[in-house]
Design a protein around this motif. Structure first.
Motif, mmCIF file in Angstrom:
data_model
loop_
_atom_site.group_PDB
_atom_site.id
_atom_site.type_symbol
_atom_site.label_atom_id
_atom_site.label_comp_id
_atom_site.label_asym_id
_atom_site.label_seq_id
_atom_site.Cartn_x
_atom_site.Cartn_y
_atom_site.Cartn_z
ATOM 1 N N GLU A 1 73.853 7.928 8.192
ATOM 2 C CA GLU A 1 75.242 7.580 7.909
ATOM 3 C C GLU A 1 75.331 6.424 6.916
ATOM 4 O O GLU A 1 74.521 5.489 6.949
ATOM 5 C CB GLU A 1 75.984 7.212 9.192
ATOM 6 N N ALA A 2 76.336 6.491 6.053
ATOM 7 C CA ALA A 2 76.555 5.445 5.060
ATOM 8 C C ALA A 2 76.988 4.155 5.748
ATOM 9 O O ALA A 2 77.567 4.177 6.840
ATOM 10 C CB ALA A 2 77.632 5.882 4.067
ATOM 11 N N PRO A 3 76.705 3.007 5.142
ATOM 12 C CA PRO A 3 77.163 1.733 5.717
ATOM 13 C C PRO A 3 78.668 1.741 5.956
ATOM 14 O O PRO A 3 79.440 2.219 5.116
ATOM 15 C CB PRO A 3 76.767 0.712 4.647
ATOM 16 N N SER A 4 79.082 1.214 7.089
ATOM 17 C CA SER A 4 80.502 1.222 7.458
ATOM 18 C C SER A 4 81.345 0.349 6.533
ATOM 19 O O SER A 4 82.570 0.499 6.478
ATOM 20 C CB SER A 4 80.668 0.759 8.903
ATOM 21 N N SER A 5 80.700 -0.548 5.798
ATOM 22 C CA SER A 5 81.439 -1.436 4.902
ATOM 23 C C SER A 5 81.959 -0.715 3.662
ATOM 24 O O SER A 5 82.850 -1.224 2.969
ATOM 25 C CB SER A 5 80.537 -2.601 4.455
ATOM 26 N N LEU A 6 81.442 0.476 3.383
ATOM 27 C CA LEU A 6 81.861 1.212 2.191
ATOM 28 C C LEU A 6 83.202 1.894 2.424
ATOM 29 O O LEU A 6 83.509 2.351 3.529
ATOM 30 C CB LEU A 6 80.811 2.268 1.826
ATOM 31 N N ASP A 7 84.024 2.003 1.364
ATOM 32 C CA ASP A 7 85.265 2.768 1.473
ATOM 33 C C ASP A 7 84.922 4.260 1.380
ATOM 34 O O ASP A 7 83.769 4.643 1.152
ATOM 35 C CB ASP A 7 86.283 2.349 0.421
ATOM 36 N N LYS A 8 85.916 5.126 1.566
ATOM 37 C CA LYS A 8 85.616 6.561 1.680
ATOM 38 C C LYS A 8 85.061 7.132 0.378
ATOM 39 O O LYS A 8 84.197 8.024 0.411
ATOM 40 C CB LYS A 8 86.864 7.333 2.114
ATOM 41 N N GLU A 9 85.535 6.626 -0.771
ATOM 42 C CA GLU A 9 85.006 7.112 -2.048
ATOM 43 C C GLU A 9 83.537 6.721 -2.207
ATOM 44 O O GLU A 9 82.710 7.546 -2.622
ATOM 45 C CB GLU A 9 85.828 6.559 -3.210
ATOM 46 N N GLN B 1 80.168 9.129 -2.435
ATOM 47 C CA GLN B 1 79.191 8.947 -3.509
ATOM 48 C C GLN B 1 77.790 8.785 -2.918
ATOM 49 O O GLN B 1 76.823 9.378 -3.417
ATOM 50 C CB GLN B 1 79.548 7.718 -4.349
ATOM 51 N N TYR B 2 77.674 8.016 -1.852
ATOM 52 C CA TYR B 2 76.387 7.799 -1.179
ATOM 53 C C TYR B 2 75.812 9.121 -0.687
ATOM 54 O O TYR B 2 74.623 9.416 -0.916
ATOM 55 C CB TYR B 2 76.592 6.827 -0.006
ATOM 56 N N TYR B 3 76.635 9.931 -0.016
ATOM 57 C CA TYR B 3 76.128 11.189 0.525
ATOM 58 C C TYR B 3 75.732 12.156 -0.589
ATOM 59 O O TYR B 3 74.701 12.840 -0.496
ATOM 60 C CB TYR B 3 77.165 11.824 1.453
ATOM 61 N N TYR B 4 76.532 12.226 -1.628
ATOM 62 C CA TYR B 4 76.197 13.131 -2.726
ATOM 63 C C TYR B 4 74.942 12.674 -3.462
ATOM 64 O O TYR B 4 74.127 13.501 -3.888
ATOM 65 C CB TYR B 4 77.376 13.247 -3.686
ATOM 66 N N GLY C 1 75.681 12.515 -11.322
ATOM 67 C CA GLY C 1 75.699 11.221 -10.654
ATOM 68 C C GLY C 1 77.033 10.518 -10.635
ATOM 69 O O GLY C 1 77.134 9.385 -10.161
ATOM 70 N N VAL C 2 78.087 11.181 -11.145
ATOM 71 C CA VAL C 2 79.421 10.566 -11.218
ATOM 72 C C VAL C 2 80.371 11.329 -10.307
ATOM 73 O O VAL C 2 80.369 12.571 -10.286
ATOM 74 C CB VAL C 2 79.961 10.567 -12.661
ATOM 75 N N LEU C 3 81.195 10.605 -9.552
ATOM 76 C CA LEU C 3 82.174 11.199 -8.657
ATOM 77 C C LEU C 3 83.564 11.091 -9.270
ATOM 78 O O LEU C 3 84.025 9.992 -9.587
ATOM 79 C CB LEU C 3 82.142 10.495 -7.295
ATOM 80 N N TYR C 4 84.217 12.230 -9.441
ATOM 81 C CA TYR C 4 85.561 12.291 -10.026
ATOM 82 C C TYR C 4 86.567 12.653 -8.938
ATOM 83 O O TYR C 4 86.253 13.402 -8.006
ATOM 84 C CB TYR C 4 85.609 13.343 -11.130
#
Length: 337
Positions: free
Chosen positions: A207-215, A219-222, A258-261
């Motif tokens: 799981e991504a760090p909880s401090s990250l926002d949803k975007e 990006q982390y998962y992708y 590597g870019v999220l749109y």
């Protein structure tokens, strides 16, 4: 015009009226749908040469399902006849704070009994540009798990771009079974529709760090999925805020290089019919990719297509490219004169 192949089950859908529960219903509304069939209809509406590969019973229901596809311009030359059942599902329509509910009745359906001897993927993929299948198809039977893998392998042998939508359905199989079946498929996938929960529960990504926002989490998962499967060129998903069964917000996401749109946020209220919204989004992504659009254009078009699907009854999206572009340009709620 691009030749596109989709492979999956077309279903009979029986729905309650708004405000009526299944246990109360004395009449049901009939539609036809199913993930890959819905994508096929959308892409045919967008002007592509779409072939739907499946099997339906040789009876009136099978004929009606085929007529549904042909009505929207989908080629049914690879729709086999046989078996005794057309898969069915019952939809209890949600409203307000009450969620919609689905009951599946699709065991032993015609497609679940499809065999490798009945289908010639080498012939089917001749001249094709794109192949699309979802995780619902391998969930239906062990035979279809093997055939889904074979189809993806044959598509790559023929130089066909491939698309896979995780489309996990907990009522069809467990997370463990889905993870075990999907892992062998992904090395043959170019375009993937998946989200945060798929990454965590089906790909076992930490799981991504909880401090990250949803975007940033997405990006982390992708990024992690890209490391695992560098063959995947595009990944897509939506952020949906469910205010009620009748009101949602929807934002599209597309990841490439590597870019999220992101698309703009659509406010959809009232929702006429949410079923098929994800398939409309997936079809919009596929259309934008094979049409050579920019990532910004692709995700904008796909999300607008999905938003419009929420405004019509039935599983499939019935809007053309020009109508979707007009919706993007003109905004919602205006009279088109």
């Amino acid at each position: 015009m691009k030749k596109i192949i989709t492979f999956g089950e077309i279903l009979l859908r029986l729905s309650t009226r708004i405000g009526v529960r299944t246990v109360q219903a004395n009449e049901l509304t009939l539609h036809y749908g199913g993930a890959e069939a819905n994508v096929a209809v959308s892409l045919a509406n967008f002007g592509h040469d779409v072939r739907f590969v499946s099997k339906v019973p040789d009876n009136s229901l099978g004929t009606a399902a085929e007529s549904h596809l042909r009505l929207y311009g989908v080629d049914t030359s690879h729709l086999l006849r046989g078996g005794e059942r057309l898969g069915t599902y019952y939809l209890e329509t949600g409203v307000g704070e009450r969620s919609a509910k689905v009951i599946y009745d699709r065991k032993y359906s015609s497609i679940s009994e499809l065999t490798e001897e009945e289908i010639d993927f080498d012939e089917i993929f001749q001249g094709a540009s794109l192949f699309h299948v979802s995780g619902i198809t391998p969930a239906l039977s062990p035979i279809l798990q093997a055939l889904t893998l074979l189809a993806l392998q044959k598509a790559k042998d023929h130089g066909v771009m491939t698309s896979f939508d995780f489309n996990y359905r907990s009522k069809l199989w467990s997370q463990k079974d889905a993870a075990n079946a999907i892992a062998p498929l992904l090395p043959y996938v170019d375009i993937c529709s998946c989200g945060e929960l798929d990454a965590i529960h089906l790909l076992n990504i930490e799981e991504a760090p909880s401090s990250l926002d949803k975007e940033m989490k997405l990006q982390y998962y992708y990024d992690k999925i890209q490391e695992m499967y560098p063959n995947i060129t595009y990944m897509s998903s939506t952020f949906r805020q469910v205010i009620s069964a009748s009101a949602n917000t929807l934002q599209g996401n597309l990841y490439t290089d590597g870019v999220l749109y992101h698309s703009k946020v659509h406010h959809i209220e009232p929702i006429v019919d949410r079923v098929g919204g994800g398939d409309a989004f997936a079809a919009g992504i596929l259309h934008g990719i094979i049409d050579g659009q920019t990532p910004e254009q692709i995700v904008s078009f796909a999300t607008a297509a999905s938003a419009l699907k929420h405004t019509v009854h039935g599983d499939c999206n019935v809007f053309s490219v020009d109508e979707i572009k007009g919706f993007i340009d003109n905004g919602s709620g205006r009279i088109i004169r």
